[in-house]
Write a protein that holds these residues in place. Structure first.
Motif, short mmCIF file in Angstrom:
data_model
loop_
_atom_site.label_atom_id
_atom_site.label_comp_id
_atom_site.label_asym_id
_atom_site.label_seq_id
_atom_site.Cartn_x
_atom_site.Cartn_y
_atom_site.Cartn_z
N THR A 164 -10.20 -1.13 -5.80
CA THR A 164 -8.94 -1.11 -6.54
C THR A 164 -7.85 -1.73 -5.65
O THR A 164 -8.06 -1.89 -4.45
CB THR A 164 -8.48 0.32 -6.91
N PRO A 165 -6.69 -2.07 -6.23
CA PRO A 165 -5.61 -2.64 -5.42
C PRO A 165 -4.79 -1.60 -4.67
O PRO A 165 -3.66 -1.90 -4.28
CB PRO A 165 -4.75 -3.39 -6.43
N VAL A 166 -5.31 -0.41 -4.43
CA VAL A 166 -4.49 0.64 -3.82
C VAL A 166 -3.88 0.20 -2.49
O VAL A 166 -2.72 0.49 -2.19
CB VAL A 166 -5.25 1.98 -3.68
N TYR A 167 -4.64 -0.54 -1.66
CA TYR A 167 -4.07 -0.95 -0.37
C TYR A 167 -3.16 -2.16 -0.48
O TYR A 167 -2.30 -2.36 0.37
CB TYR A 167 -5.18 -1.12 0.68
N ARG A 168 -3.30 -2.94 -1.54
CA ARG A 168 -2.29 -3.97 -1.82
C ARG A 168 -0.95 -3.28 -2.05
O ARG A 168 0.08 -3.68 -1.55
CB ARG A 168 -2.69 -4.77 -3.06
N HIS A 169 -1.03 -2.18 -2.81
CA HIS A 169 0.15 -1.40 -3.15
C HIS A 169 0.79 -0.80 -1.88
O HIS A 169 1.98 -0.94 -1.64
CB HIS A 169 -0.23 -0.30 -4.15
N ILE A 170 -0.05 -0.13 -1.09
CA ILE A 170 0.46 0.57 0.09
C ILE A 170 0.99 -0.42 1.14
O ILE A 170 1.94 -0.13 1.87
CB ILE A 170 -0.64 1.48 0.68
N LEU A 171 0.37 -1.61 1.22
CA LEU A 171 0.78 -2.60 2.23
C LEU A 171 1.91 -3.50 1.74
O LEU A 171 2.17 -4.55 2.32
CB LEU A 171 -0.43 -3.46 2.64
N TYR A 172 2.58 -3.07 0.69
CA TYR A 172 3.63 -3.90 0.09
C TYR A 172 4.63 -4.42 1.13
O TYR A 172 4.93 -5.61 1.20
CB TYR A 172 4.36 -3.10 -1.00
N ARG A 173 5.14 -3.52 1.96
CA ARG A 173 6.15 -3.93 2.95
C ARG A 173 5.56 -4.88 3.99
O ARG A 173 6.16 -5.88 4.36
CB ARG A 173 6.75 -2.70 3.64
N TYR A 213 -9.32 -8.64 2.46
CA TYR A 213 -9.69 -7.33 3.01
C TYR A 213 -9.04 -6.24 2.15
O TYR A 213 -7.94 -5.79 2.46
CB TYR A 213 -9.21 -7.20 4.45
N PRO A 214 -9.71 -5.84 1.07
CA PRO A 214 -9.07 -4.90 0.15
C PRO A 214 -8.90 -3.49 0.73
O PRO A 214 -8.13 -2.70 0.21
CB PRO A 214 -10.05 -4.87 -1.03
N GLY A 215 -9.59 -3.20 1.83
CA GLY A 215 -9.60 -1.83 2.36
C GLY A 215 -10.99 -1.25 2.17
O GLY A 215 -11.89 -1.92 1.65
N LEU A 216 -11.18 -0.02 2.60
CA LEU A 216 -12.51 0.58 2.58
C LEU A 216 -12.50 1.86 1.76
O LEU A 216 -11.48 2.54 1.67
CB LEU A 216 -12.96 0.89 4.01
N ASN A 217 -13.64 2.18 1.18
CA ASN A 217 -13.78 3.43 0.42
C ASN A 217 -14.71 4.37 1.18
O ASN A 217 -15.76 3.95 1.68
CB ASN A 217 -14.34 3.14 -0.97
#
Ligand code: UDP
Ligand code: MN
Length: 321
Positions: A164-173, A213-217
């Motif tokens: 999911t794009p959760v880390y796109r969201h969190i890495l916004y800044r 690198y979308p992040g890891l689950n």
């Protein structure tokens, strides 16, 4: 080890957390155990981290599966209270950055156990895999253990990408400061919709090798416990100084516990992590599709190939065969 004891040892050490049981969790663990045994006849050793109340169900479910599949299972029960104490220092350091509010779902030390499992597991254990109990097997777990043979000498953990794009969201800044960063992008470059004109082709061919690198689950975590115990880098990453540095560097405020930390560790030290294919942890949660990412979601969610394990995260139902 005497031969007598050897008969009751296993190379397949499987860790699961099952605490604060409720009806839903009960059903998940039943399906977990059922699908696990259905697809393998390997001699398994289950390590279950649980509490006094939940333990009763674990034993009842396991007895039932043993009878159904006519099998012997080795199991060890761990008291979650004792385990939490063993990793208390880690939880204290990470909780402020990797959980939302003190009473939120992921603000429990149980969501950080994976990061200190090398302290909890017996020194004699080297290869272990930790599973969420909302995992459902569609293939033999031995195939997943075989992935350990593909680890490079510096790799400690094996995790599949977050879908999911959760880390796109969190890495916004962070991404605003570094617009060319691939952190938080989907593994496969985003194919722009509409007609495929020449310009589009150019972009995608130039980016072909620059996967994101979308992040890891952390629903499935392969661990080489001895390497983790011996890793100076890993131990150092868990010091207050390094945690502060990492979080500041990525302007990071997460809420998903251990997998937030694994994600940052993977950004900072990609060498430490073996990248499992998504078919080993096919997440099903589509929450972000309806929360601001409807157009980008599918690029993250895509997972091609024969699914070996489903992950019914955020309480999502597993598809029937
Ligand atoms: N878990 C548990 N008790 C709880 C909540 C979670 O034992 O009250 C364990 C369980 O193994 C679960 C894992 O923690 O699979 C991670 O939680 P969950 O799968 O619900 O998170 P998600 O994958 O949906 O983010
Ligand atoms: Mn899960």
């Amino acid at each position: 080890l005497s031969t007598h004891l050897k008969a009751f040892s296993s190379n397949y050490n499987i860790f699961v957390i099952y605490t604060k049981e409720n009806y839903r969790l009960h059903m998940k663990f039943d399906l977990f155990a059922h699908s696990l045994l259905k697809h393998t006849n390997a001699q398994l050793h289950l390590h279950i981290i649980t509490d006094k109340k939940s333990e009763v169900s674990v034993l009842e479910i396991l007895q039932r599966k043993i009878r159904k599949f006519k099998r012997i299972l080795i199991y060890t029960m761990y008291d979650v209270k004792i385990c939490s104490e063993i990793i208390q220092d880690i939880t204290d350091k990470l909780l402020p950055y990797f959980s939302s509010s003190p009473n939120s779902y992921y603000s429990d030390s149980l969501f950080f156990l994976s990061l200190g499992l090398h302290r909890i597991a017996d020194k004699s254990l080297d290869r272990a895999i930790l599973f969420d109990c909302d995992i459902v097997f569609r293939s033999d777990i031995r195939l997943l253990f075989a992935e350990f043979d593909r680890f490079l000498p510096h790799q400690l953990f094996g995790l599949a990408p977050e879908l999911t794009p959760v880390y796109r969201h969190i890495l916004y800044r962070y991404r605003t400061r570094f617009p060319k960063s691939n952190f938080g992008n989907p593994y496969n470059p985003i194919q722009l919709g509409g007609k495929k004109n020449n310009e589009n082709k150019l972009v995608s061919s130039r980016n072909r090798d620059r996967h994101g690198y979308p992040g890891l689950n952390s629903g499935v975590v392969l661990m080489l416990l001895n390497r983790i115990r011996d890793s100076k880098t890993y131990i150092e990453m868990l010091t207050q100084f390094e945690v502060n540095r990492l979080v500041a560097k990525y302007s990071f405020k997460g809420h998903l516990g251990d997998q937030d930390f694994f994600t940052l560790l993977g950004y900072e030290y990609p060498n430490l992590i073996y990248r499992l294919d998504c078919v080993w942890n096919r997440q099903l949660c589509t929450w972000w599709k309806d929360h601001g990412y409807s157009n980008l979601f599918d690029a993250y969610f895509r997972c091609e190939g024969v699914i070996k394990m489903y992950h019914g995260n955020c309480n999502t139902r597993i598809p029937e065969r």
